[in-house]
Enzyme design. Structure first.
Site, PDB file in Angstrom:
ATOM      1  N   GLY A   1      -6.547  -7.774  15.823  1.00 38.15           N
ATOM      2  CA  GLY A   1      -6.850  -8.962  16.611  1.00 38.15           C
ATOM      3  C   GLY A   1      -7.337  -8.538  17.989  1.00 38.15           C
TER       4      GLY A   1
ATOM      5  CG  ASN B   1      36.530  19.063  -1.444  1.00 38.80           C
ATOM      6  OD1 ASN B   1      36.035  19.788  -2.310  1.00 38.80           O
ATOM      7  ND2 ASN B   1      35.832  18.179  -0.791  1.00 38.80           N
TER       8      ASN B   1
ATOM      9  N   GLY C   1       2.694 -15.531   7.204  1.00 39.19           N
ATOM     10  CA  GLY C   1       2.099 -15.156   8.489  1.00 39.19           C
ATOM     11  C   GLY C   1       3.150 -14.843   9.542  1.00 39.19           C
TER      12      GLY C   1
ATOM     13  CE1 TYR D   1      31.856  21.832   0.671  1.00 33.26           C
ATOM     14  CE2 TYR D   1      33.792  22.002  -0.755  1.00 33.26           C
ATOM     15  CZ  TYR D   1      32.926  21.237   0.001  1.00 33.26           C
ATOM     16  OH  TYR D   1      33.110  19.889   0.113  1.00 33.26           O
TER      17      TYR D   1
ATOM     18  NE  ARG E   1      -3.700  -0.082   2.488  1.00 33.63           N
ATOM     19  CZ  ARG E   1      -4.118   0.268   3.701  1.00 33.63           C
ATOM     20  NH1 ARG E   1      -3.823  -0.495   4.746  1.00 33.63           N
ATOM     21  NH2 ARG E   1      -4.809   1.367   3.876  1.00 33.63           N
TER      22      ARG E   1
ATOM     23  NE  ARG F   1      45.618  40.742  -5.109  1.00 30.84           N
ATOM     24  CZ  ARG F   1      45.287  41.314  -3.943  1.00 30.84           C
ATOM     25  NH1 ARG F   1      44.387  40.760  -3.171  1.00 30.84           N
ATOM     26  NH2 ARG F   1      45.853  42.431  -3.577  1.00 30.84           N
TER      27      ARG F   1
ATOM     28  CG  ASN G   1      38.149  36.190   9.682  1.00 30.79           C
ATOM     29  OD1 ASN G   1      37.134  36.290  10.351  1.00 30.79           O
ATOM     30  ND2 ASN G   1      38.241  36.617   8.436  1.00 30.79           N
TER      31      ASN G   1
END
Ligand code: UD1
Ligand code: MG
Length: 449
Positions: free
Chosen positions: A140, A368, A80, A348, A15, A422, A359
């Site tokens: 039952g 990674n 059963g 991330y 179900r 950079r 910091n």
């Protein structure tokens, strides 16, 4: 007292209308069967036997993850509940003890209830867990006389008088292991369903002159899950209880109805949890930590005094030390942040270690993954990582070092060094204004054409 738990989980759960075996559907952040496994372990079961059938391979894999010592036995054809327990007999440990039968799709049987059954076992060789549902439906029925249980009658085999009984069988039972070994093989299937009913143990025990008993529990504990709607209702019931328990334990939930907890969530006293925070499995939050709204946490630890969010994601292996700050739009995976480290914005960090008081500037990314393997980023204590630093792992940044904003760090940075990675800036005086003028003039002449 040696206790073996047998968890019945062979049913198809048709179900649910799902390819996933019913007992693996998530409930409170864990597969449904994890609740029965935890109840069994909590009751002190030295051995846990799971009877699986439909989707046995995935059930086996999940059980191995959740409770590695548990044994999974197969019931190839579901004939059963009595037949299901019979499949567990060869895996029962020898010698004296008790057997506790639980259902994999009945997740909320409480520790106090299981303890009450253990206590009742002193008076009865077999104890059945009953309840009085608002709607007895097709459960039952327990035929009782004082403290004795005379019989369990399945609804389809019951007379009108028996159907009028309000006391029902939850399916959970606890019995002497020797009784189980002796009587389960005697269960027959001469009933209207042609099934082997575990409930026939009551009559078989009485035929031996034994006196089975019963204990009662609140209906909420016997809630069984057969459909997605029942799964959703069970989730809601769990969340309501878990939120109340957290607040009872001294946790502030500023908007309790929006917080989602998992079965194993641990939150310390005086922690503050904002609205819309979702806890996946395996989270511990120490006292006084603060989780601001809209965070998602899973498999992580947050130490005292840490502040997380809003809108942060802590993934498995995130370890936040004392007074750490993780701010908005930050994702942390398999990373240790030592005391007082700060990752304030848009970052991330994966497979990394960040030293004390370091910091991490806005927009920092640990690269990674190279497409094949994961590599580590080691950042020392007291480091200043400039905004938008890209740390190409494997890489180390020593204590007290500084990386310039916008740097791509591909080589190790020694302690105390400044690393710049950079392009150098070029400045042309007046050229900005002249460029804009030229662009506007070009646009005007296009408009004139
Ligand atoms: C059973 C009880 C009934 C009780 C009800 C409570 C019997 C004969 N009846 O009925 O008295 O009121 O539970 O919910 O025990 N299972 C197997 N293998 C099987 C059959 C069942 O592993 O061959 C598992 C199912 O996956 C399920 C549990 O046992 O988790 C109960 O089976 P189910 O078919 O739901 O039993 P009911 O007919 O509801
Ligand atoms: Mg059922």
């Amino acid at each position: 007292m040696s206790l073996t738990a047998v968890i019945l989980a062979a049913g198809q759960g048709s179900r649910m209308n799902s390819d996933l075996p019913k007992v693996l559907h998530p409930l409170a952040g864990v597969p449904m069967i994890a609740h029965a496994l935890a109840a069994a372990a909590g009751a002190g079961a030295g051995r846990i036997i799971v009877v699986a059938g439909h989707g046995i391979e995935s059930v086996r894999a999940a059980v191995a993850r959740l409770e590695p010592e548990a044994v999974v036995v197969e019931q190839a054809e579901q004939r059963g509940t009595g037949h299901a327990v019979a499949q567990a007999l060869p895996a029962l440990p020898e010698g004296p003890g008790d057997v506790l039968v639980l259902y994999g799709d009945t997740p909320f049987v409480g520790a106090e209830t299981i303890a009450a059954m253990e206590e009742a076992r002193a008076r009865h060789p077999l104890v059945v867990l009953g309840f009085e549902p608002a709607d007895p439906a097709r459960y039952g029925r327990l035929v009782t006389e004082g403290a004795d249980l005379r019989a369990i009658v399945e609804w389809r085999d019951a007379t009108a008088a028996e159907r009028a009984i309000g006391l029902c069988n939850s399916g959970v039972m606890r019995a002497d292991a020797d009784l189980i070994r002796r009587l389960v093989p005697k269960i027959g299937n001469a009933n209207s369903a042609g099934e082997f009913y575990l409930t026939d143990l009551v009559a078989l025990a009485r035929a031996e002159g034994l006196a089975p008993g019963f204990v009662l529990c609140p209906e909420a504990e016997t809630l069984g899950i057969n459909t997605r709607a029942e799964l959703a209702a069970a989730e809601a019931a769990f969340q309501t209880r878990a939120r109340a328990a957290a607040m009872e334990d001294g946790v502030t939930l500023t908007q309790p109805e929006t917080v989602v907890l998992a079965l194993d969530t641990v939150i310390g006293r005086d922690a503050v949890i904002g609205g819309h925070v979702v806890f996946g499995p395996g989270v511990t939050i120490e006292s006084g930590a603060e989780i601001l709204p809209f965070c998602h946490l899973e498999g992580c630890h947050v130490a005292a005094g840490a502040r997380v969010g809003p809108f942060a994601r802590l993934r498995p292996g995130a370890e936040l030390g004392g007074d750490v700050h993780v701010g908005n739009f930050v994702e942390i995976k398999n990373t240790i942040l030592d005391e007082g480290a700060k990752v304030g914005h848009l970052s991330y960090l994966g497979d990394a270690h960040v030293g004390e008081g370091t910091n991490i500037g806005a927009g920092t990314i640990s690269c990674n993954y190279d497409g094949v393997a994961k590599h580590r980023t080691e950042i020392g204590a007291g480091v200043f990582v400039g905004s938008n630093t890209i740390l190409v792992a494997p890489v180390r940044v020593g204590d007290g070092a500084v990386t310039a904003a916008g740097s791509v760090i591909t080589e190790d940075v020694p302690a105390g060094a400044l690393a710049l990675g950079r392009a150098r800036q070029v400045t042309k005086p007046g050229l900005g204004a002249r460029l804009m003028q030229a662009l506007r003039a070009a646009a005007l002449s296009r408009g004139a054409r």
